[in-house]
Design an enzyme around this catalytic site. Structure first.
Site, PDB file in Angstrom:
ATOM      1  N   CYS A   1       0.847  -1.201   0.000  1.00  0.00           N
ATOM      2  CA  CYS A   1       0.000   0.000   0.000  1.00  0.00           C
ATOM      3  C   CYS A   1       0.881   1.250   0.000  1.00  0.00           C
ATOM      4  CB  CYS A   1      -0.905   0.023   1.236  1.00  0.00           C
ATOM      5  SG  CYS A   1      -1.993  -1.395   1.387  1.00  0.00           S
TER       6      CYS A   1
ATOM      7  N   CYS B   1     -17.715  -0.584  12.173  1.00  0.00           N
ATOM      8  CA  CYS B   1     -17.260  -0.950  10.824  1.00  0.00           C
ATOM      9  C   CYS B   1     -17.141   0.312   9.970  1.00  0.00           C
ATOM     10  CB  CYS B   1     -18.224  -1.932  10.165  1.00  0.00           C
ATOM     11  SG  CYS B   1     -19.832  -1.215   9.799  1.00  0.00           S
TER      12      CYS B   1
ATOM     13  N   ASP C   1      35.542  21.140  16.683  1.00  0.00           N
ATOM     14  CA  ASP C   1      35.909  22.527  16.970  1.00  0.00           C
ATOM     15  C   ASP C   1      36.534  22.550  18.362  1.00  0.00           C
ATOM     16  OD1 ASP C   1      35.822  25.415  16.596  1.00  0.00           O
ATOM     17  OD2 ASP C   1      34.343  25.365  18.202  1.00  0.00           O
TER      18      ASP C   1
END
Length: 807
Positions: free
Chosen positions: A17, A88, A503
Site C-alpha cells: 500500500c 465498521c 571545533d
C-alpha cells in the site's frame, strides 16, 4: 516555490500500500519527491506549489483508496474529533455523510482505523460543539482529539489489542477441532464426529466470514482502488481453500478406499488464526516502538504556580504566558523554559541530556521545562512556552525523524511495489503448472493446495516494517540518551563516518576561558592594562573577550562602555577607550594594522607553549601588553577521542588559534591531526577538502561560526549546550556538552543499520525460501500461514531489541 508537507495516511495494511501511494504521488506533475512510511502511516511530499496544489495531492491519495489527514494550516479552521462507538466502515461513512451535511462544514473526513474525524469548517457559521452534537445525534460519541489524554490514547490502543486478542481466542477455539481432525488423519485414526464434513463446515464458516471479515473488507477496498495488498492474498488464499472444501462437501463422491473427502477447512481457519496471532503480536510490539515519544510527552508538567498580582496561583501549563514569574519548589517539575530571577537549586536534567548528575542553577541561569527541581526553591521568568519549549522541539524532532526514511529502505520499497502482483502471478502459474503439467491426472487438489500456500507464505508487511521500526526505536533510544537525530538519512550516514572534525572552543574545551597572565611590555600597571582591555572587550561576544571583561568586572571598581567598538572576526577587536585607539587580538591583526610585535614575540611563544592563548594589546598603534587566556579541556574529551580512534575513526581538531596553542591542546587530548589558524568563514572549506578526498566527515561544533561547516559536513553534530543556529544547521544534536555522546551516536547508528540489515535479510529470506517451497508443493498451507504471520513479528521484535543495546 518548493514546499514540503507531511500527511497522515489511513487505510494502509502492508508495505505494498505504501509503495503504491508513493509511486502514485511521485507520478504527479510538480512533485519532486514523495516518501511514504508504512510504520508511522505518514507521507512526506516535496512539491512545487506553483505546479501542483495540496488538493490534487490529497485527491491522488484518495483515488488510490486511502484516507488523508493533512496538518492544520494557520488560516484554516480545522478540528480533529476522536470518535468511539464505530464498529465498521459503514459507521464511518455514516458519520462522514452526517458531518458534511452541516452548513458551514467545508469538508469532513472520517478515519475508521484511527477512529478520528477531521473537519474543515467556517467558524463563523458552525462551532465545534455543533459538530460534537451532530455525531452524538447519529448514535456515536465524539470529543476534541486534543482533549484526549495520553492515558486515554493508551486505553484505546489497549482496547484494540484486547479486541484482537478476543478474536484470536475465538478463532483458536473454533480451529482446534479442525487441527485435531487433521492430526488424527495423519495417524490414520478415525474420529467420525471430528471428520464429519458438515461439522467441519459448521465451525469453519464463522472463522472464515465473521472473524476473517476484516481481511475481506480490506481486500475489497484495495481492489476497488486497483491495488493489491496482504489482505488480498489472505482473502484469496483462505477463500480458495474454503470454497474448494465447500464444493467437495456437496459434490465430491467418496470413492472406494477413500476414508473421507478432500477437505481443507482446517487450512483456511488456521491461516486466519495464525495471521490474527501475528497481527496481535505486531500491534503489541509496534506500540512499543514509539514509547520514547510517549515517554517524552508524559514528562511535561500539568500545572504551573505563577505569581500574578502578588498572589501565587496554580494554573494549567497551557495557560502560562511568556514573561510570567513562576515558583518551583523542591521535587516539582519545571513547567516551561525560562531564566531564574531569584534563588538557586540543583536540577535533574537527565530527560534532556541523559546525564544523571544534578546541575547547579543560580540567578541568571536557564532552566528547561520538564526538568526536575531536586532541592531549593526558586523563581524564574518564562521565556518559551507551548510549542516553543525545548521539550516540544525535541518531541517534534523525534517525530519527524521517526517519520523519515533511510536510503537503505529504497530496496524494500522497490520490491514492495511489485511484490503482491508478482505473488499473485506465481500463485496462478503454480496452479496451472501443477494442474496441467506435473500432475498428469489433472488432479485439482495439489494444484489448489500449492497455490494457496504461495498466497499465504508471502509477507510484504515484513518488508515494509524492516526499516521504519528500527529507525523509530533507534531515534527513540537516542532521544532517551540526549542524542537527537533529525532523520533516517542522517542516522544511516552516521554509520559510514570515518573522520570527525572537532571545533576546539566550547567543544573540546569548556568554552569558558579565564585570564591567567597580564604581562606589561612598557612598565604600565596591570590594573591600567586590564581596564583598557576590559572596556575594549565589554561588547564582545567571543569567549576570550568575555573572559577579559569578566576579569575586569571582578578586579576593578567599574568597567565603563567603550566610545566605539568593532569586532574583527577571527582576529580580535578594535575600540576607542578614553580617546585612545585600542587593538586587542592576534598577530594577524597587528600585522594588518602595521604594528610591530617584535618585543612581544618571546613572551607570546612561551605562553603558547603552555597551551594558553596569547592576545596582543596595542594602544595608539604601540604595543603595550600581552594578555594570556586559557580554556580548560572538558573532563571526558580525552576519553571520547580515544573511543573514536578505537572505532577506527580519524579525529581532527579545527580552531582559529595559532598552531602552537592548538598543538598544546591537541596533545592534552590525544589528537594528532590539527587544523589551526582557520578563520570562521574558512572552516567549511576545510571540511569540503576532507570530503573531496573521499572521507565521510562529521563536523562537531557549538557556535554560530560553526554553522556553515556543520551544514557542509556529511553529518553535522551540534553540541546542545551551544547556539540555536548551530543546532538548526546540524543533522544530529548532542544535548549535553559531553563529547562521549559523539561515539555513542555513531555506535547507535551502526547498531540501528545492523538491525535494518538483519530485518531486511529475514524479510527477504522468508519469501525467497518460502515461496519456491510452497510452489513445489513442499509446504502445507497451515505452516505457510504461520511463517507469514511470524515474519512481521520477528522483524518488529528484532527492532525492539535495540532498546537493550548499550551505546
Amino acid at each position: 516555490m518548493d514546499t514540503k508537507k507531511t500527511y497522515t495516511i489511513a487505510g494502509m495494511s502492508c508495505a505494498a500500500c505504501a509503495a503504491r501511494i508513493e509511486k502514485g504521488l511521485n507520478k504527479v506533475s510538480g512533485v519532486k519527491q514523495a516518501n511514504v512510511n508504512f510504520a508511522v502511516e505518514k507521507a512526506t511530499v516535496e512539491f512545487d506549489a506553483e505546479l501542483v496544489s495540496e488538493e490534487i495531492l490529497e485527491e491522488t491519495v484518495k483515488n488510490l483508496g486511502y484516507e488523508v489527514i493533512h496538518e492544520k494550516a494557520p488560516t484554516e479552521s480545522r478540528v480533529t474529533l476522536k470518535l468511539s462507538g464505530m464498529s465498521c466502515a459503514a459507521c464511518a461513512a455514516r458519520i462522514e455523510k452526517g458531518l458534511n451535511k452541516i452548513d458551514g462544514v467545508a469538508k469532513a473526513a472520517v478515519n475508521f482505523a484511527a477512529e478520528t474525524a477531521t473537519v474543515e469548517y467556517n467558524s463563523t457559521q458552525v462551532k465545534v460543539s455543533d459538530l460534537l452534537a451532530a455525531v452524538e445525534n447519529l448514535g456515536y460519541h465524539a470529543e476534541r482529539a486534543e482533549e484526549v489524554s495520553q492515558d486515554r490514547e493508551k486505553e484505546q490502543r489497549e482496547k484494540e489489542i484486547k479486541r484482537l486478542r478476543m478474536e484470536l481466542i475465538a478463532s483458536a477455539v473454533l480451529s482446534s477441532p479442525l487441527i485435531l481432525a487433521m492430526l488424527l488423519t495423519l495417524f490414520r485414526i478415525d474420529a467420525a464426529f471430528l471428520h464429519n464434513e458438515y461439522f467441519q463446515l459448521l465451525i469453519a464458516t464463522p472463522v472464515q466470514f465473521f472473524i476473517g471479515f476484516r481481511f475481506y473488507r480490506n481486500a475489497f477496498y484495495a481492489l476497488r482502488a486497483k491495488s493489491a495488498n496482504m489482505d488480498v492474498l489472505i482473502a484469496m488464499g483462505t477463500s480458495a481453500a474454503y470454497f474448494f472444501s465447500l464444493y467437495n462437501v456437496f459434490f465430491q463422491p467418496i470413492m472406494p478406499g477413500m476414508a473421507m473427502k478432500d477437505l481443507y477447512f482446517e487450512a483456511a481457519a488456521v491461516i486466519i488464526t495464525l495471521v490474527l496471532l501475528g497481527k496481535y503480536l505486531e500491534a503489541v510490539a509496534k506500540g512499543k516502538t514509539s514509547e520514547a515519544i510517549k515517554k517524552l510527552m508524559g514528562l511535561q508538567a500539568k500545572t504551573a504556580r505563577i505569581i500574578r498580582n502578588g498572589q501565587e496561583t496554580d494554573i494549567p501549563v497551557e495557560e502560562v504566558e511568556v514573561g510570567d514569574i513562576i515558583v518551583v519548589r523542591p521535587g516539582e517539575k519545571v513547567p516551561v523554559d525560562g531564566k531564574i530571577t531569584e534563588g538557586n537549586s540543583s536540577l535533574d536534567e537527565s530527560m534532556l541530556t541523559g546525564e544523571s548528575l544534578p546541575v547547579e542553577k543560580k540567578a541568571g541561569d536557564t532552566v528547561i521545562g520538564a526538568t526536575i527541581n531536586k532541592f531549593g526553591t526558586f523563581k524564574f521568568q518564562a521565556t518559551k512556552v507551548g510549542k516553543d519549549t525545548a521539550l516540544a522541539q525535541i518531541i517534534k524532532m523525534v517525530e519527524d525523524a521517526q517519520g523519515s526514511k533511510a536510503p537503505i529502505q529504497k530496496i524494500a520499497d522497490q520490491v514492495s511495489g511489485i511484490f503482491v502482483p508478482a505473488v499473485l502471478g506465481i500463485a496462478i502459474l503454480t496452479f496451472l503448472i501443477r494442474y496441467f503439467g506435473i500432475e498428469h491426472g489433472q488432479n485439482i487438489t495439489p494444484a489448489i493446495v500449492s497455490a494457496v500456500s504461495v498466497l499465504v507464505i508471502a509477507c510484504p508487511c515484513a518488508l515494509g516494517l524492516a526499516t521504519p521500526t528500527a529507525i523509530m526505536v533507534g531515534t527513540g533510544k537516542g532521544a532517551e540518551n540526549g542524542i537527537l537525530i533529525k532523520g533516517g538519512e542522517h542516522l544511516e550516514m552516521a554509520y559510514k563516518i570515518n573522520a570527525v572534525i572537532l571545533d576546539k572552543t566550547g567543544t573540546i574545551t569548556k568554552g569558558q576561558p579565564a585570564v591567567t597572565d597580564i604581562i606589561s611590555l612598557d612598565g604600565a600597571e596591570n590594573d591600567e592594562i586590564l581596564l583598557l582591555a576590559a572596556v575594549a572587550e565589554k561588547s564582545s561576544e567571543h569567549p576570550l573577550g568575555v573572559a577579559i571583561y569578566e576579569k575586569g568586572k571582578t578586579e576593578l571598581t567599574s568597567v565603563p562602555d567603550p566610545e566605539k567598538f568593532t569586532a574583527i572576526p577571527g582576529r580580535g577587536v578594535s575600540a576607542v577607550v578614553d580617546g585612545k585607539t585600542v587593538y586587542l587580538g592576534t598577530r594577524k591583526l597587528m600585522r594588518e594594522k602595521g604594528i610591530p610585535i617584535t618585543d612581544a614575540e618571546e613572551v607570546v611563544a612561551r605562553l603558547e607553549e603552555e597551551g594558553k592563548t596569547a592576545m596582543l594589546m596595542a594602544v595608539n598603534n604601540m604595543m603595550r601588553a600581552v594578555i594570556a587566556v586559557a580554556d580548560t579541556v572538558k573532563e571526558h574529551s580525552q576519553e571520547a577521542i580515544a573511543d573514536l580512534q578505537h572505532m577506527g575513526i580519524k579525529v581532527y581538531m579545527i580552531t582559529g588559534d595559532n598552531k602552537r596553542t592548538a598543538l598544546a591542546i591537541a596533545k592534552q587530548v590525544g589528537i594528532e591531526n590539527v587544523l589551526a589558524e582557520v578563520l570562521p568563514e574558512k572552516k567549511a572549506e576545510e571540511v569540503e577538502k576532507l570530503k573531496q578526498s573521499g572521507i565521510i566527515v562529521a563536523m562537531v561544533g557549538d557556535g554560530i561560526n560553526d554553522a556553515p561547516a556543520l551544514a557542509t559536513a556529511d553529518v553535522g553534530m551540534a553540541i546542545g549546550t551551544g547556539t540555536d543556529v548551530a543546532m538548526e544547521a546540524a543533522d544530529i544534536t548532542l544535548m549535553r556538552g559531553d563529547l562521549r555522546a559523539i561515539p555513542a551516536a555513531i555506535k547507535l547508528s551502526r547498531k540501528t543499520i545492523r538491525k535494518i540489515r538483519q530485518n531486511l535479510f529475514w524479510a527477504f529470506i522468508y519469501n525467497i525460501i518460502g515461496i519456491p517451497f510452497a510452489a513445489f508443493g513442499l509446504l502445507n498451507p497451515v505452516i505457510a500461514g504461520g511463517a507469514m504471520a511470524f515474519s512481521s513479528v520477528s522483524v518488529v521484535t528484532n527492532s525492539l531489541s535495540l532498546k537493550r543495546a548499550k551505546i
